[in-house]
Motif scaffolding. Structure first.
Motif, PDB file in Angstrom:
ATOM      1  N   ILE A   6     -17.692  57.464 -31.068  1.00 41.16           N
ATOM      2  CA  ILE A   6     -18.429  56.227 -31.293  1.00 41.16           C
ATOM      3  C   ILE A   6     -18.348  55.942 -32.778  1.00 41.16           C
ATOM      4  O   ILE A   6     -18.853  56.708 -33.595  1.00 41.16           O
ATOM      5  N   THR A  12     -27.643  56.385 -29.782  1.00 39.23           N
ATOM      6  CA  THR A  12     -26.853  57.141 -28.810  1.00 39.23           C
ATOM      7  C   THR A  12     -27.683  57.756 -27.699  1.00 39.23           C
ATOM      8  O   THR A  12     -27.130  58.135 -26.660  1.00 39.23           O
ATOM      9  N   LEU A  15     -27.184  56.461 -24.084  1.00 40.47           N
ATOM     10  CA  LEU A  15     -25.998  55.605 -24.032  1.00 40.47           C
ATOM     11  C   LEU A  15     -25.019  56.127 -22.978  1.00 40.47           C
ATOM     12  O   LEU A  15     -24.565  57.273 -23.038  1.00 40.47           O
ATOM     13  N   ASN A  18     -19.979  52.299 -23.565  1.00 40.82           N
ATOM     14  CA  ASN A  18     -19.742  51.689 -24.866  1.00 40.82           C
ATOM     15  C   ASN A  18     -18.289  51.226 -24.919  1.00 40.82           C
ATOM     16  O   ASN A  18     -17.372  52.039 -24.872  1.00 40.82           O
ATOM     17  N   ASP A  20     -15.720  48.576 -27.099  1.00 42.30           N
ATOM     18  CA  ASP A  20     -15.628  47.771 -28.306  1.00 42.30           C
ATOM     19  C   ASP A  20     -14.167  47.439 -28.560  1.00 42.30           C
ATOM     20  O   ASP A  20     -13.328  48.329 -28.695  1.00 42.30           O
ATOM     21  N   SER A  26     -11.436  52.679 -27.543  1.00 43.41           N
ATOM     22  CA  SER A  26     -11.837  51.779 -26.472  1.00 43.41           C
ATOM     23  C   SER A  26     -10.683  50.872 -26.037  1.00 43.41           C
ATOM     24  O   SER A  26     -10.496  50.627 -24.842  1.00 43.41           O
ATOM     25  N   ASN A  36     -14.348  53.172 -21.804  1.00 45.94           N
ATOM     26  CA  ASN A  36     -15.686  53.565 -22.212  1.00 45.94           C
ATOM     27  C   ASN A  36     -15.530  54.738 -23.176  1.00 45.94           C
ATOM     28  O   ASN A  36     -14.951  55.766 -22.824  1.00 45.94           O
ATOM     29  N   HIS A 201     -18.227  43.503 -28.274  1.00 43.45           N
ATOM     30  CA  HIS A 201     -18.821  44.819 -28.045  1.00 43.45           C
ATOM     31  C   HIS A 201     -19.815  44.719 -26.904  1.00 43.45           C
ATOM     32  O   HIS A 201     -20.542  43.727 -26.785  1.00 43.45           O
ATOM     33  N   CYS A 203     -22.464  47.470 -24.508  1.00 46.87           N
ATOM     34  CA  CYS A 203     -22.924  48.837 -24.268  1.00 46.87           C
ATOM     35  C   CYS A 203     -24.109  48.827 -23.307  1.00 46.87           C
ATOM     36  O   CYS A 203     -24.783  47.807 -23.141  1.00 46.87           O
ATOM     37  N   ASN A 217     -29.632  48.337 -33.335  1.00 45.43           N
ATOM     38  CA  ASN A 217     -28.274  48.083 -32.850  1.00 45.43           C
ATOM     39  C   ASN A 217     -27.715  46.761 -33.376  1.00 45.43           C
ATOM     40  O   ASN A 217     -26.516  46.654 -33.666  1.00 45.43           O
TER      41      ASN A 217
END
Length: 227
Positions: A6, A12, A15, A18, A20, A26, A36, A201, A203, A217
């Motif tokens: 990440i 986190t 989480l 995620n 991005d 990603s 992910n 992004h 998540c 965030n």
């Protein structure tokens, strides 16, 4: 490619998903799969010509508003989950009807849909089985927003750029195995209209983030978008 990384200082704890467009773990700048970064579960298939723009805020995906979407490999959480958070940095370039950000519902409406609703006045909106919550701020096109939906089992909340934008008391139980989709309705996809949006992004958490965590965030990535 290394999974499990990440590269942004987001919360986190809890989480589970995620993705991005600017993170090479990603999306490796090409291909029809996005991943992910927590693990390979919920990797996404980029369908029907989703475009990748490497120089748009360090990386973004564009929906064509005709038939493009991302479908994930599996559900975010096990059945009967009771709390969650979904958050995105998203930009709409056109508005027509309901512009879905994330959808995980079956044809009976069981599940969760997070979107920007034009009939409601170009505002954030979420359908949670038989409950819903509506935001109070008009969304403008061609502007990046950080959008967040939280649910703790009793209250659904919408946040826009880290600020509470809507709240509703609702007690719901979710029991659907429908694969989540990004940018389009998750059931009867072939008859659905995709959103006109850029996604940078997205998540998800298996718990409801606090207001302080939502703001964290937003602050963690806002400089990327000049916010």
């Amino acid at each position: 490619m290394k999974f499990g990384s990440i590269t942004t200082p987001i919360i986190t704890d809890g989480l589970v998903f995620n993705m991005d467009a600017a993170n090479r773990a990603s999306y490796p700048k090409s291909g029809t799969n996005a991943f992910n970064t927590i693990d390979t579960l919920n990797s996404g298939s980029l369908e029907n010509g989703i475009e990748y723009f490497p120089d748009r805020h360090n990386g973004g995906f564009k929906w064509d508003a005709t038939d493009s979407y991302i479908i994930l490999d599996s559900s975010f959480f096990s059945q009967n989950y009771t709390s969650f958070t979904h958050c995105t940095f998203v930009e709409f370039y056109s508005v027509a009807g309901s512009s879905i950000i994330l959808d995980a519902r079956d044809s009976s409406g069981d599940g969760v849909s997070f979107l920007m609703s034009s009939p409601g006045g170009d505002v954030l909106y979420a359908a949670l089985d038989s409950g819903n919550v509506t935001g109070g701020t008009t969304i403008s096109i061609d502007q990046v927003y950080h959008t967040t939906l939280t649910y703790d089992g009793q209250t659904a909340k919408l946040y826009l750029n880290g600020v509470l934008d809507g709240s509703s008391s609702t007690s719901q139980a979710f029991n659907t195995t429908t694969k989540p989709t990004i940018g389009i309705r998750s059931f009867n996809i072939g008859s659905a209209t995709p959103s006109s949006m850029y996604l940078y992004h997205i998540c998800s958490y298996n718990r409801a983030l606090s207001a302080t965590e939502v703001l964290h965030n937003y602050n963690a990535l806002k400089s990327r978008f000049g916010l």
